[in-house]
Scaffold this active site. Sequence first.
Site, PDB file in Angstrom:
ATOM      1  N   ARG A   1      43.431  43.930  32.739  1.00  0.00           N
ATOM      2  CA  ARG A   1      43.636  42.968  34.041  1.00  0.00           C
ATOM      3  C   ARG A   1      44.620  41.965  33.482  1.00  0.00           C
ATOM      4  O   ARG A   1      44.408  41.590  32.417  1.00  0.00           O
ATOM      5  CB  ARG A   1      42.465  42.627  34.921  1.00  0.00           C
ATOM      6  CG  ARG A   1      42.058  43.837  35.346  1.00  0.00           C
ATOM      7  CD  ARG A   1      40.684  43.423  36.404  1.00  0.00           C
ATOM      8  NE  ARG A   1      40.330  44.616  36.763  1.00  0.00           N
ATOM      9  CZ  ARG A   1      40.251  45.238  37.898  1.00  0.00           C
ATOM     10  NH1 ARG A   1      41.267  44.675  38.749  1.00  0.00           N
ATOM     11  NH2 ARG A   1      39.904  46.344  38.207  1.00  0.00           N
ATOM     12  N   ILE A   2      45.853  41.714  34.373  1.00  0.00           N
ATOM     13  CA  ILE A   2      46.584  40.426  33.866  1.00  0.00           C
ATOM     14  C   ILE A   2      45.874  39.100  34.147  1.00  0.00           C
ATOM     15  O   ILE A   2      45.159  39.057  35.157  1.00  0.00           O
ATOM     16  CB  ILE A   2      47.890  40.411  34.652  1.00  0.00           C
ATOM     17  CG1 ILE A   2      48.637  41.718  34.150  1.00  0.00           C
ATOM     18  CG2 ILE A   2      48.707  39.386  34.175  1.00  0.00           C
ATOM     19  CD1 ILE A   2      49.677  42.373  35.185  1.00  0.00           C
ATOM     20  N   LEU A   3      45.659  38.146  33.138  1.00  0.00           N
ATOM     21  CA  LEU A   3      45.090  36.839  33.453  1.00  0.00           C
ATOM     22  C   LEU A   3      45.989  35.843  33.441  1.00  0.00           C
ATOM     23  O   LEU A   3      47.301  35.744  32.800  1.00  0.00           O
ATOM     24  CB  LEU A   3      44.338  36.750  32.285  1.00  0.00           C
ATOM     25  CG  LEU A   3      43.067  37.295  31.924  1.00  0.00           C
ATOM     26  CD1 LEU A   3      42.272  37.181  30.756  1.00  0.00           C
ATOM     27  CD2 LEU A   3      42.012  37.214  33.323  1.00  0.00           C
TER      28      LEU A   3
ATOM     29  N   HIS B   1      47.840  43.914  20.748  1.00  0.00           N
ATOM     30  CA  HIS B   1      48.693  44.883  21.648  1.00  0.00           C
ATOM     31  C   HIS B   1      49.053  46.045  20.619  1.00  0.00           C
ATOM     32  O   HIS B   1      49.521  45.640  19.593  1.00  0.00           O
ATOM     33  CB  HIS B   1      50.237  44.037  22.302  1.00  0.00           C
ATOM     34  CG  HIS B   1      50.862  44.990  23.007  1.00  0.00           C
ATOM     35  ND1 HIS B   1      50.633  45.527  24.156  1.00  0.00           N
ATOM     36  CD2 HIS B   1      51.867  45.861  22.466  1.00  0.00           C
ATOM     37  CE1 HIS B   1      51.535  46.262  24.541  1.00  0.00           C
ATOM     38  NE2 HIS B   1      52.467  46.413  23.428  1.00  0.00           N
TER      39      HIS B   1
ATOM     40  N   ASP C   1      50.550  33.898  27.282  1.00  0.00           N
ATOM     41  CA  ASP C   1      50.911  33.012  27.963  1.00  0.00           C
ATOM     42  C   ASP C   1      50.951  33.651  29.532  1.00  0.00           C
ATOM     43  O   ASP C   1      50.401  34.553  29.759  1.00  0.00           O
ATOM     44  CB  ASP C   1      52.289  32.582  27.588  1.00  0.00           C
ATOM     45  CG  ASP C   1      53.323  33.639  27.351  1.00  0.00           C
ATOM     46  OD1 ASP C   1      53.115  34.717  27.890  1.00  0.00           O
ATOM     47  OD2 ASP C   1      54.417  33.325  26.530  1.00  0.00           O
TER      48      ASP C   1
ATOM     49  N   ASP D   1      52.511  40.328  27.392  1.00  0.00           N
ATOM     50  CA  ASP D   1      52.806  40.604  26.187  1.00  0.00           C
ATOM     51  C   ASP D   1      53.795  39.663  25.557  1.00  0.00           C
ATOM     52  O   ASP D   1      54.647  40.162  24.550  1.00  0.00           O
ATOM     53  CB  ASP D   1      52.951  41.806  25.762  1.00  0.00           C
ATOM     54  CG  ASP D   1      51.876  42.624  26.148  1.00  0.00           C
ATOM     55  OD1 ASP D   1      50.693  42.515  26.311  1.00  0.00           O
ATOM     56  OD2 ASP D   1      52.224  44.028  26.971  1.00  0.00           O
TER      57      ASP D   1
HETATM   58  C1  GRF Z   1      43.412  48.747  21.970  1.00  0.00           C
HETATM   59  O1  GRF Z   1      44.133  49.879  21.482  1.00  0.00           O
HETATM   60  C2  GRF Z   1      44.379  47.771  22.257  1.00  0.00           C
HETATM   61  O2  GRF Z   1      45.491  47.513  21.344  1.00  0.00           O
HETATM   62  C3  GRF Z   1      44.519  47.512  23.660  1.00  0.00           C
HETATM   63  O3  GRF Z   1      43.353  48.134  24.254  1.00  0.00           O
HETATM   64  C4  GRF Z   1      42.888  49.128  23.250  1.00  0.00           C
HETATM   65  C5  GRF Z   1      41.269  48.476  23.229  1.00  0.00           C
HETATM   66  O4  GRF Z   1      40.431  49.394  22.591  1.00  0.00           O
HETATM   67  N1  GRF Z   1      45.174  46.326  24.121  1.00  0.00           N
HETATM   68  P1  GRF Z   1      39.072  49.184  22.391  1.00  0.00           P
HETATM   69  O5  GRF Z   1      38.356  49.143  23.638  1.00  0.00           O
HETATM   70  O6  GRF Z   1      38.963  47.890  21.396  1.00  0.00           O
HETATM   71  O7  GRF Z   1      38.594  50.436  21.642  1.00  0.00           O
END
Ligand code: GRF
Length: 210
Positions: A98-100, A116, A148, A152
Amino acid sequence: MTDVKQLRLGILGSGKGSNMVAIADAVAAGTVPAVIAVVLSDVAEAGILERARERGIRAEFIAPGKFRTKLDEAAEMAYIAALQAAQVEVVVLAGFMRILKGEFLRAFANRVINIHPSLLPSFPGLEAWRQALDYGVKVTGCTVHFVDQGIDTGPIIVQQTVPVLDDDTPVSLHERIQQAERVAYPAAIAALARGAVTVRGRRTTLGQGR
Ligand code: GRF
């Protein structure tokens, strides 16, 4: 002996929690001077909650409210309250879907970080590993960054590269990126916990710290 201050982390996730586990393991091994004060999820049955509880870490489901991609106002307040009650200093997003924005980012100004699964600014948004494969890049990776108001877009703390192989599928590439994440996220948090991260505009530097 001088006591190293333990940075208090609050981890938010919606999925299986492999990043949370890597961070918890690094904390337990003493390589990250931090403590996971609380783990929160918007998905009641998410693996991240179970894996936190197995490790004796406080873990709570907080209902996200009526929207699909963000928290509603009451939920946002509930997340902020839970993090503040646990005296969280840095909020770690680990697959939180979810976007914060607004109120949340004001409550934890410059203290929310995310991981990311691409080398930003390439391939922001969903399924970045699939975007990388479809585009045909030969190298991708993962990025730990401050959060921010954009998606991303915040200042980058750590990046780690991952090769794209000729016979990769979305699944195999995602797995290789996640292996890199399990190294990059604890490293970035360790630098933050040591007070080693300086931010000037978009650029960060990782000095020696304490
Ligand atoms: C990760 O691959 C991350 O890059 C993305 O969500 C995934 C989370 O995986 N933002 P996990 O729940 O930590 O295994």
